[in-house]
Design a protein around this motif. Structure first.
Motif, mmCIF file in Angstrom:
data_model
loop_
_atom_site.group_PDB
_atom_site.id
_atom_site.type_symbol
_atom_site.label_atom_id
_atom_site.label_comp_id
_atom_site.label_asym_id
_atom_site.label_seq_id
_atom_site.Cartn_x
_atom_site.Cartn_y
_atom_site.Cartn_z
ATOM 1 N N ILE A 24 -11.780 -15.159 -4.708
ATOM 2 C CA ILE A 24 -11.162 -14.379 -5.342
ATOM 3 C C ILE A 24 -11.164 -13.974 -7.145
ATOM 4 C CG2 ILE A 24 -8.602 -14.999 -5.169
ATOM 5 C CD1 ILE A 24 -7.785 -13.024 -4.873
ATOM 6 N N VAL A 25 -11.560 -12.787 -7.441
ATOM 7 C CA VAL A 25 -11.856 -11.797 -8.511
ATOM 8 C C VAL A 25 -10.326 -11.208 -8.784
ATOM 9 C CG1 VAL A 25 -12.979 -11.065 -10.713
ATOM 10 C CG2 VAL A 25 -14.045 -12.476 -8.265
ATOM 11 N N LEU A 26 -10.243 -11.830 -10.059
ATOM 12 C CA LEU A 26 -9.182 -11.006 -10.491
ATOM 13 C C LEU A 26 -9.095 -10.384 -12.145
ATOM 14 C CD1 LEU A 26 -5.772 -12.966 -10.383
ATOM 15 C CD2 LEU A 26 -6.910 -11.658 -8.350
ATOM 16 N N ILE A 65 -14.848 -5.609 -0.529
ATOM 17 C CA ILE A 65 -13.178 -5.007 -0.469
ATOM 18 C C ILE A 65 -12.651 -4.812 -1.841
ATOM 19 C CG2 ILE A 65 -11.557 -6.893 0.244
ATOM 20 C CD1 ILE A 65 -9.953 -4.144 1.652
ATOM 21 N N GLY A 66 -11.643 -4.342 -2.331
ATOM 22 C CA GLY A 66 -10.828 -3.661 -3.628
ATOM 23 C C GLY A 66 -9.872 -3.413 -3.537
ATOM 24 N N PHE A 67 -8.911 -3.927 -4.448
ATOM 25 C CA PHE A 67 -7.296 -3.737 -4.237
ATOM 26 C C PHE A 67 -7.006 -3.658 -5.792
ATOM 27 C CE2 PHE A 67 -7.721 -6.989 -0.800
ATOM 28 C CZ PHE A 67 -7.166 -6.231 0.437
ATOM 29 N N TRP A 99 0.393 -8.908 -1.707
ATOM 30 C CA TRP A 99 -0.222 -10.608 -2.014
ATOM 31 C C TRP A 99 -0.423 -11.273 -0.638
ATOM 32 C CZ3 TRP A 99 -4.111 -12.822 -4.420
ATOM 33 C CH2 TRP A 99 -4.818 -14.363 -4.145
ATOM 34 N N THR A 100 0.638 -11.705 -0.098
ATOM 35 C CA THR A 100 0.571 -12.044 1.073
ATOM 36 C C THR A 100 -0.346 -11.823 2.366
ATOM 37 O OG1 THR A 100 2.718 -11.842 1.442
ATOM 38 C CG2 THR A 100 2.525 -13.958 0.173
ATOM 39 N N GLU A 101 0.516 -10.700 2.534
ATOM 40 C CA GLU A 101 0.017 -9.515 3.459
ATOM 41 C C GLU A 101 -1.320 -8.929 3.424
ATOM 42 O OE1 GLU A 101 3.831 -6.874 4.273
ATOM 43 O OE2 GLU A 101 5.068 -8.813 4.127
ATOM 44 N N GLN A 102 -1.932 -7.870 2.290
ATOM 45 C CA GLN A 102 -2.557 -7.891 2.811
ATOM 46 C C GLN A 102 -3.842 -8.339 1.574
ATOM 47 O OE1 GLN A 102 -3.315 -4.634 3.696
ATOM 48 N NE2 GLN A 102 -1.183 -4.601 4.814
ATOM 49 N N ILE A 103 -3.419 -8.683 0.160
ATOM 50 C CA ILE A 103 -5.183 -9.675 0.101
ATOM 51 C C ILE A 103 -5.109 -11.481 0.457
ATOM 52 C CG2 ILE A 103 -5.831 -9.878 -2.263
ATOM 53 C CD1 ILE A 103 -3.983 -8.770 -3.873
ATOM 54 N N MET A 104 -4.302 -11.880 0.757
ATOM 55 C CA MET A 104 -4.305 -12.886 1.625
ATOM 56 C C MET A 104 -5.195 -12.542 3.151
ATOM 57 S SD MET A 104 -3.592 -15.687 -0.363
ATOM 58 C CE MET A 104 -4.219 -16.621 -0.144
ATOM 59 N N GLY A 105 -4.698 -11.772 3.404
ATOM 60 C CA GLY A 105 -5.071 -11.562 4.809
ATOM 61 C C GLY A 105 -6.549 -10.878 4.251
ATOM 62 N N ALA A 106 -7.095 -10.387 3.857
ATOM 63 C CA ALA A 106 -8.330 -10.234 3.367
ATOM 64 C C ALA A 106 -9.078 -11.262 3.369
ATOM 65 C CB ALA A 106 -8.299 -9.293 2.588
ATOM 66 N N ILE A 107 -8.561 -12.315 2.622
ATOM 67 C CA ILE A 107 -9.329 -13.450 2.101
ATOM 68 C C ILE A 107 -9.598 -14.659 3.868
ATOM 69 C CG2 ILE A 107 -9.431 -15.815 0.837
ATOM 70 C CD1 ILE A 107 -7.878 -13.943 -1.206
ATOM 71 N N VAL A 149 -13.126 -10.868 -2.211
ATOM 72 C CA VAL A 149 -12.628 -9.744 -2.824
ATOM 73 C C VAL A 149 -11.944 -9.925 -3.961
ATOM 74 C CG1 VAL A 149 -9.472 -9.627 -3.337
ATOM 75 C CG2 VAL A 149 -10.553 -10.032 -0.691
ATOM 76 N N LEU A 150 -11.716 -9.049 -5.337
ATOM 77 C CA LEU A 150 -11.868 -7.799 -5.822
ATOM 78 C C LEU A 150 -10.402 -7.261 -6.233
ATOM 79 C CD1 LEU A 150 -13.011 -7.965 -8.879
ATOM 80 C CD2 LEU A 150 -14.279 -5.825 -8.461
#
Length: 229
Positions: free
Chosen positions: A4-6, A52-54, A163-171, A177-178
């Motif tokens: 994952i890239v921040l 996907i991007g956030f 983070w836990t619901e949306q971003i980690m869900g995508a991972i 993920v970016l």
């Protein structure tokens, strides 16, 4: 292994002017735009691709993400925007020059407001024009969710559910993920991912426009992290 890239947004005009920004929706400076271009070029050169991007609902992060994706020929990518990824809300300091604030309140106090995870700047009142309840993009938030000020721990408390619901869900669904956000929302996130102590996060500084890569194991625990060069 997952990656994952921040990415912290490029320099804003208020970064350039050394002002507290918070949720104030200021634009990128020209240097900030160039930092976003370079971020996209770095990611493309290193062979990164994304699904996907956030990002936040503030234009300096949105534009950084757009410019980065354009450099990668990925402007078509789906992007989710959330207030939960906004910068820390700096309360009554928003808009003030940092050097002038140090003269007014004392350098040590201002440094504690900026870096101590449990120190919050002076709060706004709800009739202040800077209060986010006056902004249409936050009309769906509850009174409890609308901040008058925030410390870093409170910032983490609102970032973490996303983070836990949306971003980690995508991972977990094997999407690449970016995340393009802000200095303090990313500091809060890094404190959580890296299990940093309060003393360690006080020293943490995330540079503008430099991709920060996290490698995660199959259980999404951190293996290592590094900045792209």
């Amino acid at each position: 292994m997952q990656k994952i890239v921040l990415l912290r947004h490029g320099q804003s005009v208020w970064n350039q002017e050394n002002r507290f920004t918070g949720w104030t929706d200021v634009d990128l400076s020209e240097q900030g735009r160039q930092q976003a271009v370079r971020a996209g070029q770095l990611l493309r050169r290193h062979g990164y691709g994304f699904d996907i991007g956030f990002t936040s609902v503030l234009k300096r992060a949105i534009k950084t993400l757009d410019i980065t994706l354009e450099e990668m020929d990925l402007l078509w990518l789906p992007v989710q925007k959330s207030w939960r990824l906004n910068e820390r809300f700096y309360g009554a300091l928003q808009g003030l020059n940092k050097a002038d604030s140090s003269l007014q309140f004392g350098a040590e106090q201002v440094q504690r407001w900026r870096r101590d995870p449990h120190e919050a700047p002076p709060a706004l009142t709800r009739d202040d024009p800077r209060f986010p309840g006056h902004d249409a993009r936050y009309q769906h938030l509850t009174a409890r969710e609308l901040p008058l000020t925030e410390n870093l721990s409170q910032t983490l408390a609102r970032v973490l559910p996303y983070w836990t619901e949306q971003i980690m869900g995508a991972i977990r669904s094997n999407q690449r993920v970016l995340v393009c956000a802000h200095g303090n929302s990313l500091r809060a996130l890094v404190q959580y991912i890296d299990h940093l102590t309060d003393a360690e996060v006080t020293q943490l500084d995330i540079p503008c426009g430099v991709p920060l890569v996290y490698e995660l194991d199959n259980d999404l625990n951190r293996l290592r992290h590094y900045y792209l060069e």
